[in-house]
Design a protein around this motif. Structure first.
Motif, PDB file in Angstrom:
ATOM      1  N   ARG A 157       0.838  -1.197   0.000  1.00 51.16           N
ATOM      2  CA  ARG A 157       0.000   0.000   0.000  1.00 51.16           C
ATOM      3  C   ARG A 157       0.878   1.253   0.000  1.00 51.16           C
ATOM      4  N   SER A 158       0.271   2.410  -0.273  1.00 53.46           N
ATOM      5  CA  SER A 158       0.976   3.698  -0.190  1.00 53.46           C
ATOM      6  C   SER A 158       0.178   4.645   0.699  1.00 53.46           C
ATOM      7  N   PRO A 159       0.143   4.375   1.983  1.00 50.68           N
ATOM      8  CA  PRO A 159      -0.677   5.202   2.878  1.00 50.68           C
ATOM      9  C   PRO A 159      -0.033   6.563   3.130  1.00 50.68           C
ATOM     10  N   ILE A 160      -0.870   7.511   3.507  1.00 49.49           N
ATOM     11  CA  ILE A 160      -0.414   8.833   3.899  1.00 49.49           C
ATOM     12  C   ILE A 160      -0.575   8.968   5.403  1.00 49.49           C
ATOM     13  N   LEU A 161       0.438   9.509   6.054  1.00 52.85           N
ATOM     14  CA  LEU A 161       0.354   9.808   7.490  1.00 52.85           C
ATOM     15  C   LEU A 161      -0.233  11.215   7.642  1.00 52.85           C
ATOM     16  N   LEU A 162      -1.411  11.289   8.233  1.00 53.77           N
ATOM     17  CA  LEU A 162      -2.076  12.573   8.418  1.00 53.77           C
ATOM     18  C   LEU A 162      -2.002  12.930   9.899  1.00 53.77           C
ATOM     19  N   VAL A 163      -1.246  13.975  10.225  1.00 49.77           N
ATOM     20  CA  VAL A 163      -1.085  14.390  11.626  1.00 49.77           C
ATOM     21  C   VAL A 163      -2.036  15.549  11.894  1.00 49.77           C
ATOM     22  N   SER A 164      -2.780  15.442  12.987  1.00 48.66           N
ATOM     23  CA  SER A 164      -3.870  16.384  13.231  1.00 48.66           C
ATOM     24  C   SER A 164      -3.736  17.036  14.601  1.00 48.66           C
ATOM     25  N   GLY A 165      -3.611  18.354  14.615  1.00 49.85           N
ATOM     26  CA  GLY A 165      -3.539  19.087  15.876  1.00 49.85           C
ATOM     27  C   GLY A 165      -3.158  20.534  15.653  1.00 49.85           C
ATOM     28  N   GLY A 166      -3.921  21.451  16.219  1.00 50.36           N
ATOM     29  CA  GLY A 166      -3.644  22.873  16.058  1.00 50.36           C
ATOM     30  C   GLY A 166      -2.686  23.404  17.109  1.00 50.36           C
ATOM     31  N   LYS A 167      -2.595  24.709  17.193  1.00 51.12           N
ATOM     32  CA  LYS A 167      -1.676  25.379  18.114  1.00 51.12           C
ATOM     33  C   LYS A 167      -2.447  25.857  19.342  1.00 51.12           C
ATOM     34  N   GLY A 168      -2.072  25.313  20.510  1.00 47.50           N
ATOM     35  CA  GLY A 168      -2.702  25.726  21.748  1.00 47.50           C
ATOM     36  C   GLY A 168      -2.171  27.061  22.232  1.00 47.50           C
ATOM     37  N   ALA A 169      -2.871  27.634  23.224  1.00 43.77           N
ATOM     38  CA  ALA A 169      -2.484  28.951  23.729  1.00 43.77           C
ATOM     39  C   ALA A 169      -1.083  28.947  24.334  1.00 43.77           C
ATOM     40  N   ASP A 170      -0.646  27.801  24.863  1.00 45.03           N
ATOM     41  CA  ASP A 170       0.666  27.725  25.505  1.00 45.03           C
ATOM     42  C   ASP A 170       1.704  27.043  24.616  1.00 45.03           C
ATOM     43  N   GLU A 171       1.419  26.916  23.322  1.00 40.59           N
ATOM     44  CA  GLU A 171       2.321  26.233  22.399  1.00 40.59           C
ATOM     45  C   GLU A 171       2.916  27.206  21.391  1.00 40.59           C
TER      46      GLU A 171
END
Length: 339
Positions: free
Chosen positions: A202-216
């Protein structure tokens, strides 16, 4: 009926058939766990009544043992929760989520004290409060057992079909930009799934999910993508979703990306083991076609995280949870007052 316990076995068989039908249709339902719990209750009730029918003296000994075991076990669990809650506060801070084991342990001890007082003193109001507490505690304990049992089962049997995307749900960063052990555990599990799919052609894609928190300082997705590329994943195999701030948004925004990149896709959603089943429930509700896979979590962190997930599931089914809870409280007050 000559053998009344047979009706319980018949009820268990019928509930099991309904469970198997729903389970084959979609494994990502909390109702599946409730059905499995009801099936277990009917089997236990039938076995106990059958034992009483044929060996009554043994039933009395078993009943006494169960009462003593349940009482001692409840005290032990309460003590463990209080101890774990104190450790969580010292290790992770005093946030509400970290307080859950301590609060749960104290609540169990208070309930035991109320039940003991009602058994000792002849007071209608006290008896009504104790009975209502017993009914509600029994309901919550049953649901919690269903949640734990089915979450474990789900992780063992959830489908592992070919996928187009391996979606990694974000978690808070350390010092604003560093991937902490909890998130690293998710990324390592995602890497293993990605490599397994690659090995199968297979040729899967790694999808990383997460926004920027107030302390990041950076979005979680950026830190996660850097972690993966540093471990040999080509840039073109990593897609970033860096706007989400909750699991619901993780899934919603990731679904939009996947639909655009590969229509008709399937995915696997990677999170920690304590969070996997609720993530699967939310994925079903969000219309995301895929199962959830869990990564290991530090043992001391597991009770607090699991309690938090259980509360979140109750909130997700709040109409049913509140309705049943209210009915049981009323029934308990009436039974205790007139008992």
């Amino acid at each position: 009926m000559a053998f009344p316990f047979l009706s319980y076995f018949l009820a268990a068989a019928l509930v099991l058939l309904v469970f198997l039908r729903r389970f084959s249709d979609d494994q990502r339902r909390f109702g599946n766990g409730v059905l499995l719990g009801l099936c277990t209750l009917f089997l236990l009730a039938g076995s106990f009544i059958g034992l009483d029918h044929f060996l009554r003296p043994l039933t009395r000994a078993v009943s006494t043992g169960l009462i003593v075991g349940a009482t001692v076990g409840t005290v032990v669990v309460a003590g463990f929760l209080v101890t774990n809650g104190i450790r969580m506060i010292r290790t992770e801070g005093g946030g509400l989520a970290n307080l859950l084991p301590l609060l749960a342990g104290v609540a169990v001890l208070v309930a035991l004290g109320l039940l003991g007082a009602a058994a000792r003193f002849e007071n209608g109001l006290l008896r009504a409060a104790a009975t209502a507490t017993l009914f509600l505690a029994g309901y919550l304990s049953f649901l919690f057992a269903c949640f734990i049992g089915y979450a474990v089962l789900y992780q063992r049997v959830a489908g592992r079909r070919p996928v187009d995307f391996v979606v990694v749900l974000g978690a808070g960063l350390t010092d604003g930009s560093v991937v902490p052990p909890l998130l690293a555990s998710r990324l390592e599990r995602a890497l293993a799934l990605y490599r397994r799919q690659k090995a199968r052609g297979r040729s899967p894609i790694l999808l990383v999910s997460g926004g920027k928190g107030a302390d990041e300082q950076v979005p979680e997705a950026d830190a996660m993508a850097d972690y993966l590329t540093e471990r040999g994943v080509p840039d073109e195999h990593v897609v970033r979703e860096n706007s989400s701030t909750s699991t619901e948004e993780n899934l919603k925004f990731s679904r939009e990306l996947m639909e655009r990149l590969r229509p008709g896709y399937r995915c696997v959603i990677v999170t920690n083991d304590f969070h996997a089943f609720r993530a699967a429930v939310l994925a079903r509700r969000a219309g995301v076609p895929g199962e959830a896979a869990g990564s290991p979590t530090a043992a001391y962190y597991w009770p607090s995280a699991t309690l938090r997930e259980f509360v979140a599931v109750l909130v997700a089914y709040r109409v049913t949870s509140l309705g049943m809870g209210a009915l049981l409280l009323v029934a308990g007050v009436r039974a205790g007052w007139h008992g």
